[in-house]
Scaffold this motif. Structure first.
Motif, PDB file in Angstrom:
ATOM      1  N   TRP A  27       0.844  -1.202   0.000  1.00  0.00           N
ATOM      2  CA  TRP A  27       0.000   0.000   0.000  1.00  0.00           C
ATOM      3  C   TRP A  27       0.880   1.253   0.000  1.00  0.00           C
ATOM      4  CZ3 TRP A  27      -4.879   1.530  -0.690  1.00  0.00           C
ATOM      5  CH2 TRP A  27      -5.278   2.765  -0.181  1.00  0.00           C
ATOM      6  N   ALA A  28       1.900   1.252   0.866  1.00  0.00           N
ATOM      7  CA  ALA A  28       2.790   2.411   0.931  1.00  0.00           C
ATOM      8  C   ALA A  28       3.570   2.573  -0.369  1.00  0.00           C
ATOM      9  CB  ALA A  28       3.751   2.257   2.112  1.00  0.00           C
ATOM     10  N   HIS A  29       4.007   1.469  -0.945  1.00  0.00           N
ATOM     11  CA  HIS A  29       4.759   1.527  -2.191  1.00  0.00           C
ATOM     12  C   HIS A  29       3.896   2.096  -3.314  1.00  0.00           C
ATOM     13  CE1 HIS A  29       6.193  -0.271  -6.052  1.00  0.00           C
ATOM     14  NE2 HIS A  29       7.350   0.126  -5.591  1.00  0.00           N
ATOM     15  N   GLY A  30       2.635   1.699  -3.370  1.00  0.00           N
ATOM     16  CA  GLY A  30       1.750   2.173  -4.425  1.00  0.00           C
ATOM     17  C   GLY A  30       1.387   3.633  -4.302  1.00  0.00           C
ATOM     18  N   ARG A  31       1.453   4.181  -3.092  1.00  0.00           N
ATOM     19  CA  ARG A  31       1.045   5.560  -2.856  1.00  0.00           C
ATOM     20  C   ARG A  31       2.226   6.530  -2.754  1.00  0.00           C
ATOM     21  NH1 ARG A  31      -3.897   6.673  -0.634  1.00  0.00           N
ATOM     22  NH2 ARG A  31      -2.972   8.186   0.800  1.00  0.00           N
ATOM     23  N   LEU A  37      11.068   8.856  -1.379  1.00  0.00           N
ATOM     24  CA  LEU A  37      11.516   7.845  -0.428  1.00  0.00           C
ATOM     25  C   LEU A  37      12.593   8.431   0.479  1.00  0.00           C
ATOM     26  CD1 LEU A  37      11.715   4.695  -2.733  1.00  0.00           C
ATOM     27  CD2 LEU A  37      10.040   5.123  -0.921  1.00  0.00           C
ATOM     28  N   PRO A  38      12.732   7.897   1.689  1.00  0.00           N
ATOM     29  CA  PRO A  38      13.712   8.459   2.631  1.00  0.00           C
ATOM     30  C   PRO A  38      15.134   8.369   2.090  1.00  0.00           C
ATOM     31  CG  PRO A  38      12.850   6.365   3.436  1.00  0.00           C
ATOM     32  CD  PRO A  38      12.007   6.751   2.267  1.00  0.00           C
ATOM     33  N   GLU A  39      15.934   9.330   2.458  1.00  0.00           N
ATOM     34  CA  GLU A  39      17.352   9.358   2.091  1.00  0.00           C
ATOM     35  C   GLU A  39      18.192   9.501   3.356  1.00  0.00           C
ATOM     36  OE1 GLU A  39      18.780   8.812  -0.650  1.00  0.00           O
ATOM     37  OE2 GLU A  39      17.209   9.018  -2.170  1.00  0.00           O
ATOM     38  N   VAL A  83      10.409  -4.344   0.157  1.00  0.00           N
ATOM     39  CA  VAL A  83      11.519  -3.571   0.722  1.00  0.00           C
ATOM     40  C   VAL A  83      11.308  -2.075   0.495  1.00  0.00           C
ATOM     41  CG1 VAL A  83      14.007  -3.184   0.654  1.00  0.00           C
ATOM     42  CG2 VAL A  83      13.112  -5.511   0.420  1.00  0.00           C
ATOM     43  N   LEU A  84      10.900  -1.691  -0.723  1.00  0.00           N
ATOM     44  CA  LEU A  84      10.654  -0.276  -0.985  1.00  0.00           C
ATOM     45  C   LEU A  84       9.492   0.249  -0.157  1.00  0.00           C
ATOM     46  CD1 LEU A  84      12.624  -0.702  -3.386  1.00  0.00           C
ATOM     47  CD2 LEU A  84      11.196   0.875  -4.677  1.00  0.00           C
ATOM     48  N   GLY A  85       8.447  -0.551  -0.024  1.00  0.00           N
ATOM     49  CA  GLY A  85       7.300  -0.121   0.764  1.00  0.00           C
ATOM     50  C   GLY A  85       7.625   0.044   2.230  1.00  0.00           C
ATOM     51  N   ARG A  86       8.458  -0.848   2.764  1.00  0.00           N
ATOM     52  CA  ARG A  86       8.850  -0.701   4.163  1.00  0.00           C
ATOM     53  C   ARG A  86       9.656   0.583   4.354  1.00  0.00           C
ATOM     54  NH1 ARG A  86       8.066  -5.753   7.122  1.00  0.00           N
ATOM     55  NH2 ARG A  86       9.189  -4.824   8.882  1.00  0.00           N
TER      56      ARG A  86
END
Length: 268
Positions: A27-31, A37-39, A83-86
């Motif tokens: 869900w987070a990845h799709g939105r 994304l954090p850096e 991984v990206l969504g987390r």
């Protein structure tokens, strides 16, 4: 029997929790726009029993970073998006997590090209890679054996913890060493063409006095401000192999004449 039931229920709970977190990550990845994304983002990669838990705990003490543990410990249908969504759920801080090589090889069976997974996380996902390994394969084997017998290797804030000498099957030790060596070869393939910061347990984790410099160096590599850290992990395995092995002589005879004999005299 009651303990067995509790163990089964615990395993089922952990699997359900992982799939719930997978749904949250998707869900987070799709939105999330990839540019937001954090850096920085980083993966701590390696084998279990190599100091990864201790290192991740230290990095989590840095205010600029938020670190999670083994986010691919259980199977998920979409590992890359997971991984990206987390990371997308980490907020404004930098994000790091741990991925172990056996999880890529054996657990995440949905991967079409497992050996390209770490490369994709770096190339497409923008994750920097920290690679932590343990050079002394005998010590690594004994750590795995001890962990499976006693269910721990390090304890937090437990000054009374004392390691008991292990009595081990020398053939089992040899199998553990060969298995670890094979995983190391697999890790080399996973990291092929991937820029990474290489670390060893012996140089960067074993001695507490090395911890702050290790964190400072990693923060410089990641491009974030470091901070004073206080590791709550301490090693409890005996520093001497003779003290740690009840049948040291039998193990030494088994390793004699093999490439692994060199590890008998190394400390830590």
């Amino acid at each position: 029997m009651f303990d067995d039931l509790i163990s089964v229920l615990t395993q089922q709970y952990l699997k359900v929790r992982q799939q719930y977190r997978h749904a949250q990550a998707l869900w987070a990845h799709g939105r999330t726009d990839p540019g937001s994304l954090p850096e920085p983002r980083f993966i701590l990669f390696g084998r279990g029993r190599s100091g990864t838990t201790a290192l991740l705990s230290m990095l989590d003490d840095v205010p600029a970073l938020r670190c999670e543990g083994e986010i691919l410990h259980n199977y998920v249908p979409y590992p890359y998006r997971h991984v990206l969504g987390r990371s997308a759920r980490a907020g404004p801080m930098g994000y790091g997590c741990k991925i172990l090589s056996y999880q890529v090889q054996d657990v995440q069976t949905a991967l079409d090209r497992p050996e390209a997974f770490i490369h994709r996380l770096w190339d497409e996902g923008g994750f920097q890679i920290l690679y932590l390994r343990r050079s002394n394969l005998l010590r690594h084997a004994l750590s795995n054996i001890r962990a499976r017998r006693e269910q721990f290797h390090q304890k937090k804030d437990d000054a009374s913890a004392k390691a008991r000498a292990l009595r081990v099957d020398p053939d089992a030790v040899m199998e553990w060493i060969r298995s670890s060596e094979a995983l190391g070869t697999y890790e080399d393939r996973l990291l092929e063409g991937v820029p990474h910061r290489s670390l060893t347990y012996e140089e960067h984790i074993r001695a507490p006095e090395a911890h702050q410099q290790t964190v400072d160096d990693i923060c410089a590599y990641l491009g974030v401000k470091s901070a004073p850290i206080e590791s709550s992990y301490r090693k409890i395995a005996p520093p001497s192999l003779r003290d740690g092995l009840a049948n040291y002589d039998a193990v030494a005879r088994r390793l004699e004449g093999t490439p692994y004999e060199q590890y008998l005299e190394e400390r830590g």
